[in-house]
Design a protein around this motif. Structure first.
Motif, mmCIF file in Angstrom:
data_model
loop_
_atom_site.group_PDB
_atom_site.id
_atom_site.type_symbol
_atom_site.label_atom_id
_atom_site.label_comp_id
_atom_site.label_asym_id
_atom_site.label_seq_id
_atom_site.Cartn_x
_atom_site.Cartn_y
_atom_site.Cartn_z
ATOM 1 N N GLY A 5 0.802 -1.214 0.000
ATOM 2 C CA GLY A 5 0.000 0.000 0.000
ATOM 3 C C GLY A 5 0.837 1.268 0.000
ATOM 4 O O GLY A 5 2.056 1.245 0.195
ATOM 5 N N THR A 6 0.137 2.385 -0.190
ATOM 6 C CA THR A 6 0.771 3.696 -0.160
ATOM 7 C C THR A 6 1.419 3.922 1.203
ATOM 8 O O THR A 6 0.842 3.587 2.233
ATOM 9 C CB THR A 6 -0.289 4.792 -0.414
ATOM 10 O OG1 THR A 6 -0.891 4.531 -1.675
ATOM 11 C CG2 THR A 6 0.325 6.176 -0.397
ATOM 12 N N GLY A 7 2.633 4.456 1.182
ATOM 13 C CA GLY A 7 3.331 4.766 2.421
ATOM 14 C C GLY A 7 4.097 3.609 3.025
ATOM 15 O O GLY A 7 4.634 3.725 4.112
ATOM 16 N N THR A 8 4.158 2.507 2.331
ATOM 17 C CA THR A 8 4.871 1.335 2.844
ATOM 18 C C THR A 8 6.383 1.525 2.761
ATOM 19 O O THR A 8 7.124 0.997 3.577
ATOM 20 C CB THR A 8 4.464 0.075 2.048
ATOM 21 O OG1 THR A 8 3.060 -0.089 2.168
ATOM 22 C CG2 THR A 8 5.164 -1.153 2.560
ATOM 23 N N GLY A 9 6.822 2.260 1.773
ATOM 24 C CA GLY A 9 8.256 2.447 1.567
ATOM 25 C C GLY A 9 8.778 1.576 0.447
ATOM 26 O O GLY A 9 9.894 1.043 0.519
ATOM 27 N N LYS A 10 7.966 1.427 -0.585
ATOM 28 C CA LYS A 10 8.331 0.542 -1.702
ATOM 29 C C LYS A 10 9.603 0.998 -2.409
ATOM 30 O O LYS A 10 10.408 0.164 -2.805
ATOM 31 C CB LYS A 10 7.176 0.456 -2.701
ATOM 32 C CG LYS A 10 5.946 -0.265 -2.161
ATOM 33 C CD LYS A 10 4.831 -0.345 -3.171
ATOM 34 C CE LYS A 10 4.214 0.984 -3.509
ATOM 35 N NZ LYS A 10 3.472 1.633 -2.441
#
Length: 87
Positions: free
Chosen positions: A63-68
């Motif tokens: 998800g968004t904000g995971t740090g991909k």
């Protein structure tokens, strides 16, 4: 297999990010992604090795904000540098 030296360098890079970017913190899903990416890249064959059965393929969804971005880039850079490969 990811070597102990590669693991240590990945940890060191993550520590540098934490120290150098205000508010940066590693998240559990990001750390899991780092491990998956490093392990998958460690399974990539050399130019002269036989083709693999897909052990060098990973699909990562987060998800968004995971740090991909850091979750993929840090282990990829470390593994490429460590093994003398282009990225």
């Amino acid at each position: 297999m990811v070597t102990d030296d590669e693991k240590a360098l990945i940890r060191s890079c993550m520590d540098a990010l934490r120290d150098g970017i205000e508010g940066f913190r590693a998240r559990r899903p990001q750390l899991e992604m780092i491990a998956t990416v490093a392990t998958t890249l460690a399974r990539c064959r050399s130019e002269d090795a036989a083709a693999s059965e897909g052990e060098n393929i990973a699909v990562v969804e987060a998800g968004t904000g995971t740090g991909k971005s850091f979750g993929a880039l840090v282990p990829a850079l470390v593994m490429a540098k460590s093994r003398g490969r282009r990225l």
